[in-house]
Design a protein around this motif. Structure first.
Motif, PDB file in Angstrom:
ATOM      1  N   GLU A  52     -28.579-129.992 -46.150  1.00 52.08           N
ATOM      2  CA  GLU A  52     -27.542-130.379 -45.185  1.00 52.08           C
ATOM      3  C   GLU A  52     -28.000-129.846 -43.840  1.00 52.08           C
ATOM      4  OE1 GLU A  52     -24.569-131.890 -46.074  1.00 52.08           O
ATOM      5  OE2 GLU A  52     -25.075-131.944 -48.209  1.00 52.08           O
ATOM      6  N   LEU A  53     -28.341-130.743 -42.939  1.00 55.03           N
ATOM      7  CA  LEU A  53     -28.977-130.349 -41.680  1.00 55.03           C
ATOM      8  C   LEU A  53     -28.027-130.460 -40.502  1.00 55.03           C
ATOM      9  CD1 LEU A  53     -32.182-132.522 -42.062  1.00 55.03           C
ATOM     10  CD2 LEU A  53     -31.999-130.091 -42.541  1.00 55.03           C
ATOM     11  N   THR A  54     -28.278-129.598 -39.522  1.00 54.75           N
ATOM     12  CA  THR A  54     -27.606-129.737 -38.236  1.00 54.75           C
ATOM     13  C   THR A  54     -28.670-129.746 -37.157  1.00 54.75           C
ATOM     14  OG1 THR A  54     -25.663-128.559 -39.037  1.00 54.75           O
ATOM     15  CG2 THR A  54     -25.920-128.743 -36.651  1.00 54.75           C
ATOM     16  N   LEU A  55     -28.673-130.797 -36.387  1.00 57.13           N
ATOM     17  CA  LEU A  55     -29.592-130.926 -35.249  1.00 57.13           C
ATOM     18  C   LEU A  55     -28.759-130.849 -33.971  1.00 57.13           C
ATOM     19  CD1 LEU A  55     -31.502-133.811 -36.868  1.00 57.13           C
ATOM     20  CD2 LEU A  55     -32.745-131.920 -35.800  1.00 57.13           C
ATOM     21  N   HIS A  56     -29.239-130.051 -33.043  1.00 56.73           N
ATOM     22  CA  HIS A  56     -28.524-129.920 -31.777  1.00 56.73           C
ATOM     23  C   HIS A  56     -29.533-130.021 -30.639  1.00 56.73           C
ATOM     24  CE1 HIS A  56     -25.489-128.675 -28.908  1.00 56.73           C
ATOM     25  NE2 HIS A  56     -26.378-127.817 -28.412  1.00 56.73           N
ATOM     26  N   TRP A  57     -29.200-130.812 -29.653  1.00 58.69           N
ATOM     27  CA  TRP A  57     -30.089-130.931 -28.489  1.00 58.69           C
ATOM     28  C   TRP A  57     -29.302-130.672 -27.212  1.00 58.69           C
ATOM     29  CZ3 TRP A  57     -29.045-134.433 -24.676  1.00 58.69           C
ATOM     30  CH2 TRP A  57     -28.179-135.495 -25.011  1.00 58.69           C
ATOM     31  N   GLN A  58     -30.040-130.277 -26.212  1.00 53.25           N
ATOM     32  CA  GLN A  58     -29.409-130.015 -24.924  1.00 53.25           C
ATOM     33  C   GLN A  58     -30.406-130.334 -23.821  1.00 53.25           C
ATOM     34  OE1 GLN A  58     -27.300-126.396 -24.928  1.00 53.25           O
ATOM     35  NE2 GLN A  58     -26.148-126.936 -23.077  1.00 53.25           N
ATOM     36  N   ALA A  59     -29.904-131.003 -22.780  1.00 49.50           N
ATOM     37  CA  ALA A  59     -30.755-131.346 -21.632  1.00 49.50           C
ATOM     38  C   ALA A  59     -30.037-130.937 -20.352  1.00 49.50           C
ATOM     39  CB  ALA A  59     -31.053-132.838 -21.619  1.00 49.50           C
ATOM     40  N   ASP A  60     -30.808-130.740 -19.305  1.00 50.83           N
ATOM     41  CA  ASP A  60     -30.205-130.347 -18.042  1.00 50.83           C
ATOM     42  C   ASP A  60     -29.611-131.524 -17.280  1.00 50.83           C
ATOM     43  OD1 ASP A  60     -30.680-127.754 -18.463  1.00 50.83           O
ATOM     44  OD2 ASP A  60     -32.277-127.509 -16.969  1.00 50.83           O
TER      45      ASP A  60
END
Lengths: 285, 128
Positions: free
Chosen positions: B47-55
């Motif tokens: 069970e995966l959690t992917l999180h991304w963030q950009a400026d």
């Protein structure tokens, strides 16, 4: 299991430098890996159990679990841990193998060399040192219709203790990353072998299980039945968690022995049949 | 800065890619990062959690190796989270792409196992 034997065999496994490189993370899916020829693991566990052979107890223990097969077909197996149901420490030679079946020539033991103990009226134990019952036999193992089968047969046990046969069927499931299995085993135990461990013979020139006050007992042959439920979960590439529940139905030929009957009455929370629970973590090299 | 990037890559916690404009870093994190099967080749469930963030706000898509369609795309946003259940038996790579399909950041889900493949029942039957 005989700890000296375990240590000796484990030492042999280590010294030969043939412990397999079983633990590897995938650097890439295409990485070639040589086929595993064996493994070795050490573990610690907690157990609790009740049965006819000892007082109800709980405690901690350690174990070694390993196996290796050389290219020429010779192999050694040192089974250990709560979820081992392969049997006793064995050495042998693989006679035949295909995708589903294995036939091995096997040297192993049908009964450990544990002492026969008799609890006397004052609570002290009378012990009779017993040799293990060893055998040379043939083992068939195979997978068919999702079930795993094992049959061990030998016409003659050591010291003329009769014949021996062991059959087992097991079923495995994978639920997420949990491996769950159940196994049922039936063993044929000869009268000669059971008599050696559980018979009572009070003749003058006998030093084997001579217990004054107990009636003479000549054990007949019997069938033991055991059921094993277990789970294994890989915590990491190196660590495994195991849990198991075992039930052993003791043959009447053993339970009817005056030694066992007396021990059942005088021992601490003993029971006719055995039930055991085990939890362990092991490190696989 | 290079030391910082190396440290992150080495620990395997977060893989960071700096596009040409170094002032707009993008991060992509994955949890957990490894799944362990008992035997080599059998499926691992995670069970995966992917999180991304950009400026900067933009159009971003999360992709998975061996899969043509993106897992999910986001419009005019600077962060996103995706959870998914995956069954796999080899390493899986995830990447965050912009609307020109340039990879801005990537991370890998590692497939590992305890026992190597074997024809030998002594290994195959280890866990009975």
């Amino acid at each position: 299991m005989n700890k000296v034997m375990i240590r000796t065999l484990a030492g042999c496994l280590s010294l030969t430098g043939l412990i397999s490189q079983t633990l590897q993370a995938a650097e890439s899916p295409q990485d070639p890996h040589t086929e595993s020829k064996g493994f070795i693991a050490v573990g610690v566990g907690a157990f609790a159990g009740q049965g006819p052979f000892g007082d109800a107890s709980a405690g901690l223990g350690y174990f070694i679990n390993g196996a290796y097969e050389w290219d020429n077909g010779l192999f050694v197996e040192v089974p250990g841990g709560p979820n081992n149901i392969l049997g006793s420490t064995s050495v042998g030679y693989n006679l035949y193998r295909n995708a589903h079946w294995d036939v091995d020539f096997l040297a192993s033991s049908a009964h450990s060399g544990a002492d026969t103990k008799y609890i006397q009226q004052d609570g002290s134990e009378l012990r009779f040192t017993k040799n293990p019952t060893n055998y040379l036999g043939v083992r068939f193992r195979g997978i068919w219709s999702g079930l795993r089968f094992q049959l061990i047969a030998t016409p003659k046990l050591s010291d003329d203790r009769g014949a021996y046969m062991s059959s087992q069927i097991s079923k495995h499931w994978t639920i997420k990353n949990w491996h769950v299995f159940s196994a049922y085993r039936v063993n044929y135990l000869s009268g000669d072998m059971l008599n050696y461990y559980y018979g009572v013979n009070n003749t003058e020139n006998n030093s084997n299980n001579r217990i004054s006050g107990l009636p003479e007992y000549i054990a007949s042959s019997g069938l033991s039945h055991s059921l094993h439920l277990g789970v294994t979960y890989p915590l990491t590439e190196h660590w495994l968690f195991d849990a198991s529940l075992r039930y052993y139905h003791t043959p009447s030929a053993i339970v009817d022995s005056p030694i066992i009957q007396s021990n059942l009455a005088r021992g601490d929370n003993r029971s006719r049949n055995a039930l055991g629970l085990g939890l362990s973590v092991s490190y696989v090299f | 800065m290079h030391k910082f990037i190396f440290t992150l890559a080495f620990t395997g916690i977060t893989l960071v890619h700096y596009p040409a404009d170094a002032s707009t870093p993008v991060t992509l994190t994955l949890s957990p990062q490894q799944c362990v099967a008992l035997h080599q080749g059998e499926y691992c469930h995670s069970e995966l959690t992917l999180h991304w963030q950009a400026d900067t706000q933009g159009h971003y898509c999360l992709t998975q190796s061996n899969r043509e369609q993106p897992l999910k795309c986001w419009q005019k946003t600077t962060a996103g989270t995706l959870t998914l259940a995956l069954k796999f038996n080899q390493n899986v790579r995830f990447a965050l792409q912009d609307n020109q399909q340039n990879t801005l950041a990537s991370t890998q889900l590692t497939y590992a196992w305890v026992y190597n493949k074997s024809k030998n029942t002594r290994v195959r039957w280890r866990m009975f």
